[in-house]
Motif scaffolding. Structure first.
Motif, PDB file in Angstrom:
ATOM      1  N   UNK A   8     -26.658 -18.336 -22.259  1.00  0.00           N
ATOM      2  CA  UNK A   8     -25.254 -18.142 -22.571  1.00  0.00           C
ATOM      3  C   UNK A   8     -24.377 -19.374 -22.501  1.00  0.00           C
ATOM      4  N   UNK A   9     -24.928 -20.499 -22.092  1.00  0.00           N
ATOM      5  CA  UNK A   9     -24.115 -21.704 -22.047  1.00  0.00           C
ATOM      6  C   UNK A   9     -23.809 -22.231 -23.432  1.00  0.00           C
ATOM      7  N   UNK A  10     -22.969 -23.258 -23.481  1.00  0.00           N
ATOM      8  CA  UNK A  10     -22.637 -23.866 -24.759  1.00  0.00           C
ATOM      9  C   UNK A  10     -21.394 -24.712 -24.681  1.00  0.00           C
ATOM     10  N   UNK A  11     -20.889 -25.072 -25.853  1.00  0.00           N
ATOM     11  CA  UNK A  11     -19.673 -25.877 -25.984  1.00  0.00           C
ATOM     12  C   UNK A  11     -18.517 -24.961 -26.354  1.00  0.00           C
ATOM     13  N   UNK A  12     -17.430 -25.095 -25.628  1.00  0.00           N
ATOM     14  CA  UNK A  12     -16.261 -24.253 -25.886  1.00  0.00           C
ATOM     15  C   UNK A  12     -15.002 -25.095 -25.696  1.00  0.00           C
ATOM     16  N   UNK A  16     -10.989 -21.279 -23.864  1.00  0.00           N
ATOM     17  CA  UNK A  16     -11.962 -20.354 -24.418  1.00  0.00           C
ATOM     18  C   UNK A  16     -12.740 -19.606 -23.355  1.00  0.00           C
ATOM     19  N   UNK A  17     -13.710 -18.804 -23.817  1.00  0.00           N
ATOM     20  CA  UNK A  17     -14.503 -17.961 -22.931  1.00  0.00           C
ATOM     21  C   UNK A  17     -15.987 -18.095 -23.238  1.00  0.00           C
ATOM     22  N   UNK A  18     -16.783 -17.873 -22.197  1.00  0.00           N
ATOM     23  CA  UNK A  18     -18.234 -17.777 -22.325  1.00  0.00           C
ATOM     24  C   UNK A  18     -18.715 -16.721 -21.351  1.00  0.00           C
ATOM     25  N   UNK A  63     -11.368 -22.254  -7.097  1.00  0.00           N
ATOM     26  CA  UNK A  63     -11.120 -22.900  -8.384  1.00  0.00           C
ATOM     27  C   UNK A  63     -11.336 -21.970  -9.583  1.00  0.00           C
ATOM     28  N   UNK A  64     -12.007 -20.839  -9.377  1.00  0.00           N
ATOM     29  CA  UNK A  64     -12.290 -19.943 -10.509  1.00  0.00           C
ATOM     30  C   UNK A  64     -11.687 -18.551 -10.336  1.00  0.00           C
ATOM     31  N   UNK A  65     -11.050 -18.302  -9.205  1.00  0.00           N
ATOM     32  CA  UNK A  65     -10.459 -16.985  -8.972  1.00  0.00           C
ATOM     33  C   UNK A  65      -9.454 -16.640 -10.070  1.00  0.00           C
ATOM     34  N   UNK A  66      -9.563 -15.411 -10.554  1.00  0.00           N
ATOM     35  CA  UNK A  66      -8.662 -14.962 -11.604  1.00  0.00           C
ATOM     36  C   UNK A  66      -9.127 -15.315 -13.000  1.00  0.00           C
ATOM     37  N   UNK A  67     -10.149 -16.171 -13.105  1.00  0.00           N
ATOM     38  CA  UNK A  67     -10.649 -16.574 -14.424  1.00  0.00           C
ATOM     39  C   UNK A  67     -12.090 -16.123 -14.654  1.00  0.00           C
ATOM     40  N   UNK A  68     -12.895 -16.113 -13.605  1.00  0.00           N
ATOM     41  CA  UNK A  68     -14.304 -15.746 -13.715  1.00  0.00           C
ATOM     42  C   UNK A  68     -14.529 -14.381 -13.080  1.00  0.00           C
ATOM     43  N   UNK A  69     -15.502 -13.642 -13.641  1.00  0.00           N
ATOM     44  CA  UNK A  69     -15.865 -12.339 -13.096  1.00  0.00           C
ATOM     45  C   UNK A  69     -17.382 -12.201 -13.077  1.00  0.00           C
ATOM     46  N   UNK A  70     -17.911 -11.848 -11.916  1.00  0.00           N
ATOM     47  CA  UNK A  70     -19.344 -11.605 -11.788  1.00  0.00           C
ATOM     48  C   UNK A  70     -19.590 -10.108 -11.847  1.00  0.00           C
ATOM     49  N   UNK A  71     -20.685  -9.725 -12.512  1.00  0.00           N
ATOM     50  CA  UNK A  71     -21.007  -8.307 -12.610  1.00  0.00           C
ATOM     51  C   UNK A  71     -22.515  -8.150 -12.773  1.00  0.00           C
ATOM     52  N   UNK A  72     -22.964  -6.918 -12.576  1.00  0.00           N
ATOM     53  CA  UNK A  72     -24.404  -6.636 -12.669  1.00  0.00           C
ATOM     54  C   UNK A  72     -24.624  -5.408 -13.529  1.00  0.00           C
ATOM     55  N   UNK A  73     -25.655  -5.467 -14.362  1.00  0.00           N
ATOM     56  CA  UNK A  73     -26.117  -4.305 -15.113  1.00  0.00           C
ATOM     57  C   UNK A  73     -27.491  -3.950 -14.543  1.00  0.00           C
ATOM     58  N   UNK A  81     -21.862 -13.687 -15.638  1.00  0.00           N
ATOM     59  CA  UNK A  81     -20.675 -14.417 -15.205  1.00  0.00           C
ATOM     60  C   UNK A  81     -19.780 -14.567 -16.427  1.00  0.00           C
ATOM     61  N   UNK A  82     -18.724 -13.781 -16.454  1.00  0.00           N
ATOM     62  CA  UNK A  82     -17.744 -13.884 -17.534  1.00  0.00           C
ATOM     63  C   UNK A  82     -16.748 -14.967 -17.160  1.00  0.00           C
ATOM     64  N   UNK A  83     -16.633 -15.965 -18.020  1.00  0.00           N
ATOM     65  CA  UNK A  83     -15.760 -17.102 -17.741  1.00  0.00           C
ATOM     66  C   UNK A  83     -14.670 -17.157 -18.790  1.00  0.00           C
TER      67      UNK A  83
END
Length: 126
Positions: A8-12, A16-18, A63-73, A81-83
């Motif tokens: 899921x990595x890349x250039x953004x 933006x979001x990844x 540094x990532x609070x409010x922007x990143x979200x961790x979740x599990x399926x 990791x939704x960024x």
């Protein structure tokens, strides 16, 4: 044998979001914590977010609070990791990791993690 495969990595562009994925096998979430870490060039590896053992709590670096979200399926044995609102300073290689009996905010520390993924590059740049 515990195995982790990231994607899921890349250039953004900034703002933006990844979404990063960590496909896991061979462990029980009831005993193992899962964490996301990152390492920028010339810097130490740092904790970004984690699910503590038993999924009891989630933790985030300031540094990532409010922007990143961790979740599990659980059906897919995958941790995400939704960024969002990405910044240039988020540029790094991102790793997922797992380890047993990591309770509370300890899961944000690298110590105690036994298995690491191969890493995926995230670059935030215009």
């Amino acid at each position: 044998q515990v195995q982790l495969v990231e994607s899921g990595g890349g250039l953004v562009q900034p703002g933006g979001s990844l979404r990063l994925s960590c496909a896991a096998s061979g462990f029980s979430k009831d005993r193992y914590a899962v964490g996301w870490f990152r390492q920028a060039p010339g810097k130490e590896r740092e904790g970004v977010s984690c699910l503590s053992t038993n999924d009891a709590y989630t933790y985030y670096a300031d540094s990532v609070k409010g922007r990143f979200t961790i979740s599990r399926d659980n059906a897919k044995n995958t941790v995400y990791l939704q960024m969002n609102s990405l910044k240039p300073e988020d540029t790094a290689v991102y790793y997922c990791a797992t380890g047993p009996n990591l309770f509370g905010s300890r899961c944000l520390l690298t110590h105690g993690y036994l298995t690491w993924g191969q890493g995926t590059q995230v670059t935030v740049s215009s």
